[in-house]
Design a protein around this motif. Structure first.
Motif, mmCIF file in Angstrom:
data_model
loop_
_atom_site.group_PDB
_atom_site.id
_atom_site.type_symbol
_atom_site.label_atom_id
_atom_site.label_comp_id
_atom_site.label_asym_id
_atom_site.label_seq_id
_atom_site.Cartn_x
_atom_site.Cartn_y
_atom_site.Cartn_z
ATOM 1 N N UNK A 62 0.511 -1.226 -0.136
ATOM 2 C CA UNK A 62 -0.261 -0.197 0.130
ATOM 3 C C UNK A 62 0.695 1.085 0.001
ATOM 4 N N UNK A 63 2.024 0.836 0.870
ATOM 5 C CA UNK A 63 2.879 2.128 0.980
ATOM 6 C C UNK A 63 3.950 3.292 -0.495
ATOM 7 N N UNK A 64 3.964 1.360 -1.318
ATOM 8 C CA UNK A 64 4.326 1.873 -2.480
ATOM 9 C C UNK A 64 3.548 2.234 -3.486
ATOM 10 N N UNK A 65 2.677 2.190 -3.896
ATOM 11 C CA UNK A 65 1.236 2.423 -3.954
ATOM 12 C C UNK A 65 1.228 3.717 -4.252
ATOM 13 N N UNK A 66 1.026 4.330 -2.758
ATOM 14 C CA UNK A 66 0.292 5.573 -2.900
ATOM 15 C C UNK A 66 1.171 6.341 -3.004
ATOM 16 N N UNK A 67 2.579 6.099 -1.914
ATOM 17 C CA UNK A 67 3.489 6.530 -2.268
ATOM 18 C C UNK A 67 4.364 7.369 -3.570
ATOM 19 N N UNK A 68 4.424 5.714 -4.361
ATOM 20 C CA UNK A 68 5.690 6.043 -4.666
ATOM 21 C C UNK A 68 5.100 6.017 -6.434
ATOM 22 N N UNK A 69 3.674 4.930 -6.508
ATOM 23 C CA UNK A 69 3.108 5.097 -7.553
ATOM 24 C C UNK A 69 1.884 6.653 -8.243
ATOM 25 N N UNK A 70 1.192 7.024 -6.925
ATOM 26 C CA UNK A 70 0.313 8.203 -7.411
ATOM 27 C C UNK A 70 0.941 9.060 -7.043
ATOM 28 N N UNK B 179 -0.885 10.776 4.503
ATOM 29 C CA UNK B 179 -2.288 10.468 4.492
ATOM 30 C C UNK B 179 -2.751 9.918 4.104
ATOM 31 N N UNK B 180 -2.488 10.366 3.101
ATOM 32 C CA UNK B 180 -2.998 9.082 1.886
ATOM 33 C C UNK B 180 -3.139 7.563 2.415
ATOM 34 N N UNK B 181 -1.619 7.102 2.806
ATOM 35 C CA UNK B 181 -1.873 5.735 2.909
ATOM 36 C C UNK B 181 -2.595 5.630 4.279
ATOM 37 N N UNK C 187 -1.266 3.200 -14.043
ATOM 38 C CA UNK C 187 -1.081 3.188 -12.098
ATOM 39 C C UNK C 187 -2.842 3.659 -11.887
ATOM 40 N N UNK C 188 -3.078 2.099 -11.474
ATOM 41 C CA UNK C 188 -4.841 3.119 -10.533
ATOM 42 C C UNK C 188 -4.401 4.569 -9.664
ATOM 43 N N UNK C 189 -5.432 5.060 -9.620
ATOM 44 C CA UNK C 189 -5.850 5.467 -9.530
ATOM 45 C C UNK C 189 -6.683 5.923 -7.657
#
Length: 417
Positions: free
Chosen positions: A231-239, A244-246, A299-301
């Motif tokens: 989750x942290x990789x997708x939210x911070x790295x990809x998005x 807070x988003x994580x 990249x999923x939004x």
């Protein structure tokens, strides 16, 4: 019911202590290792899984003749002592040693706690509500403990968090110690220690309905690993999101799980255990397939990822929440079977965590999700095949062995749905 309330309160307090400990351990690792803190925490998590898989059946065999209250209070006391010792460490190897002892105590406490609840809530409908509350406690701990820790670190050092953690474990021990915990019936075990250690696993693999549960556990492990590790990789790295988003994305996953946990007692009045659990396993596999496709092409939004995470959270809870009903029906074998379920279900994470983390980081996130989707799909298909082709049924009351055990262990209000 008053006994259950006391035990449930002890569980919640201990879970809060565990959540605070996780945050404090991260801060301690960073203080000792700096930029290598991630490796320290990763190793600590691996040690946790090994302790859960290996230690749980050993401690169950060694403590089988002890009263459950003695086991629970002793495990809490050990956890409190370890939490108080952690601020004194000066080297990372000391963290690893103390974490192993701490998780060994947790691997002793949790199966013993789970096995005693059916002896407290003998009516099956009450027991189902108890399972829902227990699942809710785990989800709330995952969501609220980091927030509580964030509030406490504004007025305490991380050493203070360790003290707060120890206080939680001691409070749990005090509550359990002052509760009339019933003894749990079990088969007399006079064989070798090795035989007692593997007794629960032999039962799990010998009965169709429990083998189906083992397969579904693997589907749950695949979905959970993808969420917790990446989750942290997708939210911070990809998005390109922030901390807070994580937190929000993980909260959505927890909210999906909580919604099913709260709905389970009502759902099980209109469908069989096996139906809900198979729906969860198949849904988790389907959710992973969709996630893998999305990650492979784009990249999923945030909205897409949150919908997927809510779905995965709901599907995993469809399996884990009713599972206790199935295990509780094993009568005198219950303590060994609860321990085997605890150990073997966590064993799945030893496979899925590396796939989610190492393959995702080293090769690609799409491939990691695809591998987990294939694993979950195979596990769900195996569970369906066992249920359809096997004579045992998940919670439908048709298995003569289960029916006999329900009769021997007392009335639960009604047979399985």
């Amino acid at each position: 019911m008053s006994v259950f309330i006391r035990l449930y309160t002890a569980q919640v307090i201990a879970l809060i202590g565990t959540g605070l400990l996780t945050v404090a351990l991260g801060l301690l690792a960073y203080d000792l290792a700096g930029g290598a803190a991630g490796a320290v925490l990763g190793t600590a998590l691996a040690i946790k899984m090994v302790a859960y898989v290996v230690v749980a059946p050993v401690m169950s065999a060694l403590t089988v003749r002890l009263h459950p209250r003695t086991v629970l209070v002793g495990a809490d006391a050990v956890r409190a002592a370890i939490a108080l010792s952690l601020p004194l460490v000066a080297h990372t190897w000391q963290i690893f040693l103390l974490v192993f002892v701490l998780q060994a105590a947790s691997a002793t406490f949790t199966p013993a706690f789970q096995a005693v609840i059916p002896a407290v809530l003998v009516d099956e409908r009450e027991y189902t509500r108890g399972l829902s509350l227990s699942r809710l406690a785990y989800d709330l701990e995952a969501m609220l403990s980091p927030l509580l820790a964030a509030a406490l670190v504004t007025v305490l050092s991380y050493s203070g968090l360790f003290v707060a953690t120890a206080g939680g474990f001691l409070a749990s021990a005090l509550l359990v110690g002052r509760t009339a915990v019933p003894a749990v019936a079990h088969r007399a075990e006079h064989g070798r220690l090795r035989d007692r250690i593997f007794a629960g696993a032999r039962i799990m693999f010998s009965r169709n309905e429990l083998r189906a549960l083992l397969a579904m556990n693997l589907a749950v492990a695949a979905a959970t690993a993808l969420v917790l590790v990446n989750t942290v990789v997708y939210v911070r790295g990809l998005q390109g999101g922030g901390d807070a988003d994580v937190a929000v994305t993980l909260a959505v996953y927890g909210a999906g799980s909580m919604a099913v946990a709260l709905s389970t007692p009502r759902l099980l009045t209109v469908m069989a255990d096996r139906t809900l659990m198979v729906m969860g396993a198949v849904g988790a596999a389907a959710g992973l397939v969709v996630t893998a496709v999305v990650l492979s092409v784009t990249i999923p939004g945030p909205p897409v990822l949150m919908v997927l995470w809510a779905t995965l959270g709901a599907c995993t809870a469809m399996v884990t929440t009713p599972a206790g009903r199935l295990l509780a029906r094993t009568g005198p074998d219950r303590p060994a079977v609860f321990t085997a379920q605890f150990s073997l279900s966590h064993g799945g994470f030893l496979l899925t965590y590396p796939i989610a983390g190492w393959v995702g980081a080293g090769v690609g996130h799409g491939l990691a999700a695809t591998m987990l989707a294939i694993l979950a799909t195979g596990a769900a298909a195996s569970a369906v095949r066992i249920i359809v082709c096997g004579r045992g049924q998940l919670g439908d009351g048709h298995d003569p062995q289960n029916s006999d055990r329900r009769t021997q262990s007392g009335s639960r209000g009604r047979p399985g749905p």
